[in-house]
Design an enzyme around this catalytic site. Structure first.
Site, PDB file in Angstrom:
ATOM      1  N   CYS A 224       1.336  -7.985 -22.998  1.00  0.00           N
ATOM      2  CA  CYS A 224       1.914  -9.304 -23.282  1.00  0.00           C
ATOM      3  C   CYS A 224       2.322 -10.069 -22.033  1.00  0.00           C
ATOM      4  O   CYS A 224       2.878 -11.157 -22.123  1.00  0.00           O
ATOM      5  CB  CYS A 224       3.120  -9.168 -24.218  1.00  0.00           C
ATOM      6  SG  CYS A 224       4.508  -8.313 -23.446  1.00  0.00           S
TER       7      CYS A 224
ATOM      8  N   HIS B 148      -9.458  21.430  39.460  1.00  0.00           N
ATOM      9  CA  HIS B 148     -10.439  22.455  39.163  1.00  0.00           C
ATOM     10  C   HIS B 148     -10.727  22.505  37.670  1.00  0.00           C
ATOM     11  O   HIS B 148      -9.813  22.456  36.854  1.00  0.00           O
ATOM     12  CB  HIS B 148      -9.894  23.802  39.643  1.00  0.00           C
ATOM     13  CG  HIS B 148     -10.878  24.912  39.506  1.00  0.00           C
ATOM     14  ND1 HIS B 148     -12.143  24.870  40.074  1.00  0.00           N
ATOM     15  CD2 HIS B 148     -10.797  26.090  38.845  1.00  0.00           C
ATOM     16  CE1 HIS B 148     -12.780  25.975  39.776  1.00  0.00           C
ATOM     17  NE2 HIS B 148     -12.002  26.738  39.034  1.00  0.00           N
TER      18      HIS B 148
ATOM     19  N   CYS C 177     -17.629  22.720  40.046  1.00  0.00           N
ATOM     20  CA  CYS C 177     -17.078  23.293  38.819  1.00  0.00           C
ATOM     21  C   CYS C 177     -17.174  22.309  37.662  1.00  0.00           C
ATOM     22  O   CYS C 177     -17.215  22.709  36.497  1.00  0.00           O
ATOM     23  CB  CYS C 177     -15.645  23.775  39.012  1.00  0.00           C
ATOM     24  SG  CYS C 177     -14.518  22.523  39.635  1.00  0.00           S
TER      25      CYS C 177
ATOM     26  N   HIS D  60      14.951  -1.830 -17.379  1.00  0.00           N
ATOM     27  CA  HIS D  60      14.737  -2.324 -18.737  1.00  0.00           C
ATOM     28  C   HIS D  60      13.319  -2.209 -19.263  1.00  0.00           C
ATOM     29  O   HIS D  60      13.044  -2.664 -20.371  1.00  0.00           O
ATOM     30  CB  HIS D  60      15.198  -3.791 -18.832  1.00  0.00           C
ATOM     31  CG  HIS D  60      16.655  -3.940 -18.532  1.00  0.00           C
ATOM     32  ND1 HIS D  60      17.122  -4.717 -17.498  1.00  0.00           N
ATOM     33  CD2 HIS D  60      17.740  -3.361 -19.098  1.00  0.00           C
ATOM     34  CE1 HIS D  60      18.443  -4.627 -17.453  1.00  0.00           C
ATOM     35  NE2 HIS D  60      18.844  -3.816 -18.411  1.00  0.00           N
TER      36      HIS D  60
END
Lengths: 550, 170
Positions: free
Chosen positions: A72, A486, A191, A80
């Site tokens: 509605c 390293h 490395c 409420h």
């Protein structure tokens, strides 16, 4: 309804919602659509154009949460709304005005309905002019989805491996250690190269390709006049590493070849592991492209570098005024992440901080990924042109992963360069990272869905079937300063961690790896990781290998 | 409390309530649809990492970290500078492994002189690999800093210059 990742649990409706659907079908949702307000950032709310402020029909209050009855259209507050269902039988289901979420007044709980979410999403899509199909617009640089998918690469290497599997007892000493574990000599500040090579040597699909003869020297030489081929050199390194010889190997030939390749690049002297990694993949790809006269279409590229490492990123740029989103897809071979600082504690999907105590100031990999996929508001000084508004607007950008690779390389941006002070520094901040990584929350489907409030809706169609679960197998760490540091690589083979520090290989426990400062992390799809761990126990040294090896 | 303070306190309370309900609603949806991440696994990983850091920081546990220069798992020892000898593939001279890279740089003409001639720009590297580069593809709109790289050679300058000062000019 949705395909692929992630899967929704389609929640069972409560009795009241089920009854409502039975009696009213989709009519309530459809009439609600006109009242839905969609925001550019993806959220939805209910707006009533008629009254200025919605008020509760029972108490005339306007504060707190308000609920809009689907039947509605009357508005009630939380105190409420039960009254409403008592006075009007069957008016049980309402919509939270703030968030456009279904609420069952009798159960006093939020409820979910895919049809409702679909109606909400349709409103979003309709709201953006020009989009009729429900697909988000895709930018011009859309890369054709790879039809074959990575499954082909996998199949190819697996069948070759199984043909070659011979149970052979390795009579050499030190045979209880995994094959392929071999130190690499440091040739003078190399490395950075060694640590990445170790990762490549043990990336399951990459390794399988080379060990099963995926790159044939003969055909390679015949196909191209240019003698330089990084793949051939990598193949040599593989042969050496897996030859069974445990004395450290010097990848001198490889270094020479790589320098010849990278002489074409402006910064051939890069001593950064990540730059090296990119450059090697580039070298492999280029040769492949040259020899096959292909277009440089990385999205569909079949070279081993892309086949293993290439994924697809999605970038969404959303106009903050109208919500129009422009989407582009770009391939990537890795993801570079900014460290999440203590300003952004790691968040889960509900944007809630995990453990707000000692750990909240620690950077985590998941936190970095969250940061990467967070919607970022671009400043007002970088307004972008919106096709819909036809002018420059404030925009927001969001990244996500459309397609995951077989091997996911995550790079942490530990280098900070300030253009103002011209100073560079390394960020030493510790980063926590998991050994098992689930990438689901960072997929485009998850990210886009989250942007729209996690509605039940098919956001991404046709996502590939690649699983989102990964296991780490290599971690490249950096210790020291910007100027002198390293690199060390930690490898995870058969659930044992090995520290590969140039020529030195040592067993270490998991804790040491967890506590280390990671720079690049290599994750492989869980299924491939498990397969690699099983098969390896009787993977042999094929006699043919020694022809190329040392 | 004055009425202004009361009012603002009330507004704040209302805003806070609204935010709390927002978060609750969001989490509720995520939980109901089964979208929540596996928090237990994540917390376990965090716990293990925290434990590991504590253990590693403990000075009595430094054994492994120092074992580098002793013996590897295969029972081998290695000198700090690799001493394998092989021929340079550029000039044919016999070179020791640990000094190969600096030799090769000079040998290939990549010493300091050569380097100065070449224009260096990190963006050139990235743009070259534009289809797959992590920087150029998703930072056309972002304000993030450019390439992030870590050098492991010695550098004489700041910024993006990565000069390797470890070897001498001939």
């Amino acid at each position: 309804m949705t395909t692929g990742n992630p899967s929704y649990t389609n929640p069972k409706p409560c009795k009241h919602l089920a009854d409502y659907k039975l009696n009213h079908g989709l009519s309530g949702y459809k009439s609600l659509q006109k009242h839905l307000k969609t925001a550019p950032h993806g959220k939805t709310s209910v707006g009533k154009p008629s009254t200025k402020t919605p008020r509760c029909i029972s108490c005339d209050g306007f504060q707190g949460r308000l609920y809009f009855c689907l039947i509605c259209s009357s508005v009630s507050c939380l105190d409420h709304n039960l009254l409403h269902t008592q006075s009007e039988v069957g008016h049980d289901v309402a919509v939270d005005i703030e968030r456009a979420e279904l609420y069952c007044c009798v159960c006093c709980d939020q409820v979910y309905d895919p049809d409702f979410d679909k109606a909400v999403m349709s409103k979003h899509i309709m709201g953006i002019t020009g989009d009729k199909n429900g697909d988000e617009s895709i930018g011009k640089r859309l890369v054709k989805r790879r039809r074959l998918g990575s499954g082909v690469v996998e199949e190819l290497v697996d069948s070759k491996i199984s043909k070659q599997l011979i149970s052979m007892r390795d009579r050499r000493a030190k045979s209880c250690y995994p094959l392929g574990l071999r130190g690499l000599n440091n040739l003078g500040n190399t490395c950075f190269m060694n640590s990445v090579l170790q990762a490549l040597l043990h990336a399951p699909p990459f390794r399988n390709y080379f060990l099963s003869g995926g790159h044939n020297h003969e055909t390679c030489r015949k196909r191209s006049v240019d003698q330089l081929c990084l793949s051939c050199d990598i193949d040599v390194v593989f042969s050496a590493a897996f030859s069974g010889d445990r004395a450290p190997y010097s990848p001198a030939q490889f270094l020479y070849s790589w320098w010849q390749h990278s002489a074409n690049l402006a910064s051939y002297e890069q001593k950064d592991a990540h730059e090296f990694f990119i450059s090697v993949l580039d070298g492999i790809h280029e040769k492949e492209v040259k020899s096959r006269n292909q277009n440089r279409d990385n999205g569909d590229c079949q070279c081993i570098a892309h086949g293993v490492f290439s994924g697809l990123l999605r970038s969404d740029v959303t106009c903050m005024t109208c919500g129009f989103t422009s989407t582009t897809f770009d391939p990537c071979v890795d993801i570079s992440l900014d460290l999440d600082t203590s300003n952004f504690p790691p968040k889960n999907t509900a944007n809630k901080s995990i453990k707000p105590d000692a750990n909240s100031s620690m950077s985590t990999l998941l936190g970095c990924l969250d940061l990467f996929t967070r919607q970022e508001k671009l400043g007002s000084d970088s307004k972008l042109y919106c096709q819909n508004c036809q002018e420059r607007q404030d925009s927001a950008k969001q990244m996500s992963i459309k397609r995951l690779p077989l091997v996911l390389c995550l790079h942490i941006k530990r280098f900070e360069h300030s253009p103002v002070t011209k100073m560079s520094r390394k960020i030493d901040r510790y980063l926590q990272f998991p050994l098992s990584l689930d990438m689901t929350p960072y997929l485009s489907s998850s990210v886009v869905r989250n942007r729209f409030g996690n509605r039940i809706f098919a956001f991404e169609s046709g996502e590939s079937d690649i699983s989102a679960e990964f296991e780490i197998f290599a971690a490249v760490t950096h210790a020291g300063t910007l100027e002198s540091g390293h690199y060390v690589n930690f490898l995870r083979l058969r659930n044992q961690w090995y520290k590969c520090d140039d020529a030195w290989i040592n067993e270490v426990d998991e804790g040491m790896v967890r506590a280390s400062q990671c720079y690049m992390m290599f994750y492989v799809q869980k299924s491939l990781y498990q397969k690699a761990n099983e098969d390896w126990s009787h993977l042999p040294i094929s006699p043919r290998r020694n022809m190329f090896g040392q | 409390m004055g009425s202004h303070a009361q009012l603002s306190s009330q507004f704040f309370g209302d805003l806070l309530d609204s935010i709390i309900v927002d978060v609750a609603s969001e989490c509720h949806r995520i939980a109901r649809l089964g979208l929540d991440r596996n928090l237990e696994e994540e917390e376990e990983e965090l716990r293990l990492s925290a434990q590991a850091r504590v253990r590693v920081a403990d000075p009595s546990n430094s054994g492994e970290a120092n074992s580098k220069y002793v013996v590897d798992i295969f029972g081998q020892t290695h000198p700090p500078v690799a001493n394998e000898i092989f021929d340079c593939m550029n000039c044919g001279r016999s070179i020791m492994a640990g000094r190969f890279a600096p030799h090769l740089e000079k040998c290939m003409g990549k010493g300091r002189k050569a380097r100065l001639k070449v224009t260096r720009s990190s963006t050139a590297v990235q743009n070259r690999y534009s289809q797959g580069s992590p920087v150029s593809t998703y930072s056309p709109y972002s304000n993030s800093t450019s390439t992030s790289r870590l050098s492991n050679g010695t550098s004489s300058g700041a910024g993006e210059e990565y000069s390797n000062g470890t070897f001498q000019e001939p």
